[in-house]
Write an enzyme that holds these catalytic residues in place. Structure first.
Site, short mmCIF file in Angstrom:
data_model
loop_
_atom_site.label_atom_id
_atom_site.label_comp_id
_atom_site.label_asym_id
_atom_site.label_seq_id
_atom_site.Cartn_x
_atom_site.Cartn_y
_atom_site.Cartn_z
N CYS A 19 0.84 -1.20 0.00
CA CYS A 19 0.00 0.00 0.00
C CYS A 19 0.88 1.25 0.00
O CYS A 19 1.85 1.35 0.76
CB CYS A 19 -0.93 0.00 1.21
N ASP A 278 0.34 2.26 18.77
CA ASP A 278 0.50 1.65 17.45
C ASP A 278 1.23 2.58 16.48
O ASP A 278 1.94 2.14 15.58
CB ASP A 278 -0.87 1.28 16.88
#
Length: 368
Positions: A19, A278
């Site tokens: 991506c 994260d």
């Protein structure tokens, strides 16, 4: 009752896609080891034992959330072993739930059977509509992956597996809000997460880069569509709007950053290393390792103290903003984007205009 969530990266930064805007590829490029490899069964069991040790003293709801990279690259046997180990190791007063965030290209009948049997919630990454998705969510050869994802959605429906959608709001998605929302309703999504596309930690962007004004315009149109459906009895949960309604009603926000501060997460990499967020799985914030450290020790680590003490930019408009209590200035990782246009804030623009409509939906939903 206590709540605890473990965000687990069983395949580290390994992924079968390429991506163009992947934030975790960027994170991995900014640490000594780009990938910590596949998590071993031993490390998984040590992780579960640490959670059990920390939570067993009182009734606790524990959420095991698998993410990546692409978590399914760890293989079905890993997941089967993990679920079995949770049931073997965790105390009776621990209620465990499982979810996975996936790019949706590896799902087949065997995975669906496993997800259904173990009540997994499956998050599918799909950028709004096929044409938009295929601009950035591509495989190693640069080919779009929307057809594979939509095939997986059909399989999940066939097996009655609960799923939701995570849509990265890129420049293209922001300019097609009607198509994004119509696709979500057509897919039968009950829960939609809209994540503003982030540039690299260095600030470098690309054709996918989002502007603050495009983001505000997108949110306004999405809100109109969402509210019209909700007021007509067809409610879709959109995480951002849900959290705004929580804050409107005097409840604490569930979403990290909405209350004006970072919530400490428990992010476990493939080697068992633990990090507080994260977005910041970086060497300097490493809290410890489940193979050697207790959760209590990691909560007192130098890495966590450094994470909590870092300087976080504050928007120049925040101090006098009438809707700041509904925003909190946003996630620390988003603030560079939210404040990138001097004198303008997309959340302020959006909330000043659409806040009353969100409140109307809240009162309507609560009245049912």
């Amino acid at each position: 009752m206590k709540y605890f969530t473990a965000f687990i990266k069983p395949a580290s930064s390994i992924c079968n896609l390429n991506c163009r805007y992947c934030f975790y590829t960027d994170v991995a490029e900014n640490r000594a080891e780009k990938s910590f490899g596949l998590m071993s069964f031993e490390t998984a069991e040590n992780l579960i034992s640490r959670v059990n040790e920390y939570c067993r003293s009182e009734h606790t709801k524990v959420s095991f959330v698998f993410q990546g990279g692409e978590p399914m690259m760890a293989g079905l046997d890993f997941f089967k072993n993990f679920v079995g180990s949770v049931r073997k190791i965790c105390a009776e007063n621990i209620s465990a739930s499982f979810s996975v965030q996936t790019n949706g290209t590896l799902i087949d009948d065997k995975w669906c059977e496993f997800f259904k049997e173990n009540d997994f919630l499956v998050g599918i990454s799909f950028d709004g509509a096929a044409g938009i998705h295929d601009l950035n969510r591509v495989d190693a050869l640069g080919r779009g992956t929307s057809a594979d994802v939509l095939k997986s959605v059909k399989l999940l429906k066939k097996y009655s597996v609960e799923f939701n959608e995570l849509c990265v709001v890129t420049r293209a998605a922001a300019r097609h809000p009607v198509e994004v929302m119509n696709t979500a309703f057509k897919l039968g999504v009950g829960n939609l997460q809209l994540i503003p596309c982030l540039d690299c930690l260095s600030g470098e962007g690309g054709s996918y880069s989002l502007t603050p004004r495009d983001y505000a315009s997108f949110l306004k149109k999405v809100c109109d569509i969402w509210a019209s459906r909700a007021l007509g009895g067809e409610y879709m949960s959109i995480r951002l709007f849900d959290n705004i309604m929580m804050l409107m009603s005097g409840q604490p926000a569930e979403q990290c950053g909405a209350s004006g501060r970072c919530n400490v997460q428990f992010v476990v990499e493939g080697d068992g290393g633990v990090y507080p967020c994260d977005f910041y799985v970086l060497d300097k914030y490493r809290m410890g390792n489940v193979n050697s450290d207790s959760i209590s020790d990691m909560a007192a680590s130098a890495g966590l103290k450094k994470f909590l003490s870092r300087d976080i930019p504050v928007g120049e408009k925040c101090a006098s903003c009438g809707v700041y209590p509904l925003c909190g200035g946003g996630c620390a990782r988003y603030r560079a984007f939210l404040t990138s246009e001097k004198g303008y804030c997309p959340m302020q623009d959006f909330l000043y205009e659409k806040g009353p409509l969100i409140e109307r939906v809240m009162r309507s939903v609560r009245g049912k």
